[in-house]
Design a protein around this motif. Sequence first.
Motif, mmCIF file in Angstrom:
data_model
loop_
_atom_site.group_PDB
_atom_site.id
_atom_site.type_symbol
_atom_site.label_atom_id
_atom_site.label_comp_id
_atom_site.label_asym_id
_atom_site.label_seq_id
_atom_site.Cartn_x
_atom_site.Cartn_y
_atom_site.Cartn_z
ATOM 1 N N MET A 158 -0.271 -12.875 7.812
ATOM 2 C CA MET A 158 -1.053 -11.876 7.075
ATOM 3 C C MET A 158 -0.462 -10.501 7.336
ATOM 4 S SD MET A 158 -5.093 -11.469 6.804
ATOM 5 C CE MET A 158 -5.847 -10.058 6.000
ATOM 6 N N LYS A 159 0.532 -10.190 6.536
ATOM 7 C CA LYS A 159 1.284 -8.964 6.762
ATOM 8 C C LYS A 159 1.406 -8.202 5.455
ATOM 9 C CE LYS A 159 5.789 -9.066 7.832
ATOM 10 N NZ LYS A 159 6.987 -9.390 8.646
ATOM 11 N N GLY A 160 1.227 -6.901 5.519
ATOM 12 C CA GLY A 160 1.426 -6.080 4.335
ATOM 13 C C GLY A 160 2.359 -4.927 4.684
ATOM 14 N N PHE A 161 2.628 -4.104 3.692
ATOM 15 C CA PHE A 161 3.509 -2.963 3.934
ATOM 16 C C PHE A 161 2.889 -1.672 3.428
ATOM 17 C CE2 PHE A 161 6.142 -6.696 3.901
ATOM 18 C CZ PHE A 161 6.915 -6.519 5.044
ATOM 19 N N VAL A 162 3.056 -0.636 4.215
ATOM 20 C CA VAL A 162 2.641 0.690 3.782
ATOM 21 C C VAL A 162 3.900 1.481 3.496
ATOM 22 C CG1 VAL A 162 1.393 2.801 4.354
ATOM 23 C CG2 VAL A 162 0.718 0.666 5.414
ATOM 24 N N THR A 163 3.934 2.122 2.345
ATOM 25 C CA THR A 163 5.028 3.040 2.045
ATOM 26 C C THR A 163 4.433 4.434 1.962
ATOM 27 O OG1 THR A 163 6.107 1.301 0.775
ATOM 28 C CG2 THR A 163 6.915 3.554 0.436
ATOM 29 N N THR A 164 4.906 5.327 2.799
ATOM 30 C CA THR A 164 4.481 6.721 2.709
ATOM 31 C C THR A 164 5.618 7.484 2.048
ATOM 32 O OG1 THR A 164 5.339 7.132 4.944
ATOM 33 C CG2 THR A 164 3.008 6.606 4.767
ATOM 34 N N GLU A 165 5.268 8.288 1.049
ATOM 35 C CA GLU A 165 6.319 8.940 0.252
ATOM 36 C C GLU A 165 5.781 10.258 -0.315
ATOM 37 O OE1 GLU A 165 6.980 5.851 -2.620
ATOM 38 O OE2 GLU A 165 4.903 5.856 -3.248
ATOM 39 N N PRO A 166 6.687 11.124 -0.795
ATOM 40 C CA PRO A 166 6.223 12.384 -1.382
ATOM 41 C C PRO A 166 5.274 12.117 -2.554
ATOM 42 C CG PRO A 166 8.598 12.439 -1.052
ATOM 43 C CD PRO A 166 8.155 11.039 -0.747
ATOM 44 N N MET A 167 4.352 13.037 -2.795
ATOM 45 C CA MET A 167 3.326 12.860 -3.826
ATOM 46 C C MET A 167 3.927 12.464 -5.180
ATOM 47 S SD MET A 167 0.149 12.742 -4.522
ATOM 48 C CE MET A 167 -1.234 13.682 -3.935
ATOM 49 N N ALA A 168 5.043 13.102 -5.559
ATOM 50 C CA ALA A 168 5.643 12.827 -6.877
ATOM 51 C C ALA A 168 6.074 11.362 -6.964
ATOM 52 C CB ALA A 168 6.834 13.754 -7.116
ATOM 53 N N ASN A 181 -18.478 -1.913 3.423
ATOM 54 C CA ASN A 181 -17.415 -1.035 2.942
ATOM 55 C C ASN A 181 -17.255 0.067 3.970
ATOM 56 O OD1 ASN A 181 -16.777 -2.289 0.458
ATOM 57 N ND2 ASN A 181 -18.693 -1.481 -0.379
ATOM 58 N N ILE A 182 -16.225 -0.037 4.784
ATOM 59 C CA ILE A 182 -16.040 0.923 5.865
ATOM 60 C C ILE A 182 -15.005 1.955 5.437
ATOM 61 C CG2 ILE A 182 -15.305 1.214 8.273
ATOM 62 C CD1 ILE A 182 -16.246 -1.773 8.652
ATOM 63 N N THR A 183 -15.418 3.205 5.456
ATOM 64 C CA THR A 183 -14.523 4.262 4.990
ATOM 65 C C THR A 183 -13.824 4.933 6.157
ATOM 66 O OG1 THR A 183 -16.013 4.639 3.135
ATOM 67 C CG2 THR A 183 -14.388 6.347 3.577
ATOM 68 N N ILE A 184 -12.508 5.022 6.045
ATOM 69 C CA ILE A 184 -11.706 5.762 7.023
ATOM 70 C C ILE A 184 -10.768 6.667 6.230
ATOM 71 C CG2 ILE A 184 -11.743 4.015 8.861
ATOM 72 C CD1 ILE A 184 -9.005 3.042 7.842
ATOM 73 N N TRP A 185 -10.133 7.587 6.896
ATOM 74 C CA TRP A 185 -9.093 8.342 6.186
ATOM 75 C C TRP A 185 -7.887 8.506 7.083
ATOM 76 C CZ3 TRP A 185 -7.053 13.069 7.705
ATOM 77 C CH2 TRP A 185 -7.764 13.775 8.682
ATOM 78 N N LEU A 186 -6.756 8.703 6.423
ATOM 79 C CA LEU A 186 -5.482 8.825 7.115
ATOM 80 C C LEU A 186 -4.636 9.857 6.398
ATOM 81 C CD1 LEU A 186 -4.518 5.079 7.488
ATOM 82 C CD2 LEU A 186 -4.749 6.685 9.386
ATOM 83 N N GLU A 187 -3.853 10.581 7.161
ATOM 84 C CA GLU A 187 -2.874 11.461 6.523
ATOM 85 C C GLU A 187 -1.519 11.220 7.178
ATOM 86 O OE1 GLU A 187 -3.928 15.625 6.167
ATOM 87 O OE2 GLU A 187 -1.805 16.160 5.937
ATOM 88 N N LEU A 201 0.861 -1.185 0.000
ATOM 89 C CA LEU A 201 0.000 0.000 0.000
ATOM 90 C C LEU A 201 0.899 1.238 0.000
ATOM 91 C CD1 LEU A 201 -3.035 0.444 2.450
ATOM 92 C CD2 LEU A 201 -1.785 2.364 1.514
ATOM 93 N N HIS A 202 0.799 2.004 -1.059
ATOM 94 C CA HIS A 202 1.578 3.242 -1.097
ATOM 95 C C HIS A 202 0.640 4.415 -0.890
ATOM 96 C CE1 HIS A 202 5.686 2.147 -2.887
ATOM 97 N NE2 HIS A 202 5.095 1.010 -2.531
ATOM 98 N N MET A 203 1.107 5.429 -0.201
ATOM 99 C CA MET A 203 0.303 6.644 -0.062
ATOM 100 C C MET A 203 1.192 7.868 0.089
ATOM 101 S SD MET A 203 -1.368 5.928 3.700
ATOM 102 C CE MET A 203 -1.516 7.562 4.378
ATOM 103 N N PRO A 204 0.696 9.013 -0.398
ATOM 104 C CA PRO A 204 1.509 10.227 -0.318
ATOM 105 C C PRO A 204 1.532 10.785 1.105
ATOM 106 C CG PRO A 204 -0.612 10.719 -1.306
ATOM 107 C CD PRO A 204 -0.589 9.243 -1.076
ATOM 108 N N VAL A 205 2.585 11.552 1.383
ATOM 109 C CA VAL A 205 2.694 12.243 2.667
ATOM 110 C C VAL A 205 2.004 13.604 2.544
ATOM 111 C CG1 VAL A 205 4.358 13.328 4.252
ATOM 112 C CG2 VAL A 205 4.856 11.091 3.274
ATOM 113 N N GLY A 206 1.326 14.027 3.592
ATOM 114 C CA GLY A 206 0.747 15.373 3.614
ATOM 115 C C GLY A 206 -0.554 15.524 2.852
ATOM 116 N N THR A 207 -1.156 14.410 2.450
ATOM 117 C CA THR A 207 -2.443 14.443 1.757
ATOM 118 C C THR A 207 -3.371 13.420 2.420
ATOM 119 O OG1 THR A 207 -1.293 14.908 -0.319
ATOM 120 C CG2 THR A 207 -3.563 14.140 -0.499
ATOM 121 N N PRO A 208 -4.604 13.814 2.693
ATOM 122 C CA PRO A 208 -5.514 12.812 3.255
ATOM 123 C C PRO A 208 -5.779 11.709 2.236
ATOM 124 C CG PRO A 208 -6.436 15.040 3.420
ATOM 125 C CD PRO A 208 -5.245 15.127 2.527
#
Length: 220
Positions: free
Chosen positions: A197-207, A169-175, A132-139
């Motif tokens: 049952m393990k996954g990885f989150v990578t938080t990184e700059p939007m670009a 379908n449960i909606t949450i948000w994270l920043e 799971l990848h997601m940008p930093v500083g954006t919800p």
Amino acid sequence: MGWMPESVSTIGPKVDQLFWAIVWITGFFFFLVQGVLLFFVLKYRARPGHKASYVHGNTVLEVVWTVIPAIILLGLTIASQKVWAQVRFPKQMPATSVELKLTAEQFAWNVLYPGPDGQYDTPDDISTINQLHMPVGTPVKLIVSSKDVIHSFFVPEFRMKQDAVPGLNITIWLEAVKAGEFEIRCAELCGLGHYRMKGFVTTEPMADFEKWLVETKATE
Ligand SMILES: [Cu+2]
């Protein structure tokens, strides 16, 4: 205090504040009550020449030690509910263009991004397993669900734990506030393979996030 993993989400400090408030309040009363208990056990222990006396109780005292904890618990409930609502109630969710579907199954995390068109189940969707990848500083909006049994999405660094329930379908948000790699653990015993049952989150700059989406799509 360094008991907990680093907090890397906007909700993290609020959850930690609540945690420590509860620890201090309950800790204080635990030691107070146990101390008083120990004191009375010693003070009124059986001794030769001392007769036991029968005490019926004290209504005023009993009302006081019921009402005060009730008020404290109510206060903690209201404070917790505020933080809870902030990440889960649709009305309180910030507008965002980044969203994904997180579907748990025995024993993996399926991640689905809607792609440039913003629609799911179209050819430009991007899907990964346990990444799971997601940008930093954006919800980021996450729609959490399950294909089979109840699982639980838990990223300690985000201070977020959400059950993944089949049919919902449960909606949450994270920043995220910091770039890094974190583990997704399934926090609900979901079968024999639960432990893996393990996954990885990578938080990184939007670009970088956008680049990753394009690269992942290209290798699909
Ligand atoms: Cu699971």
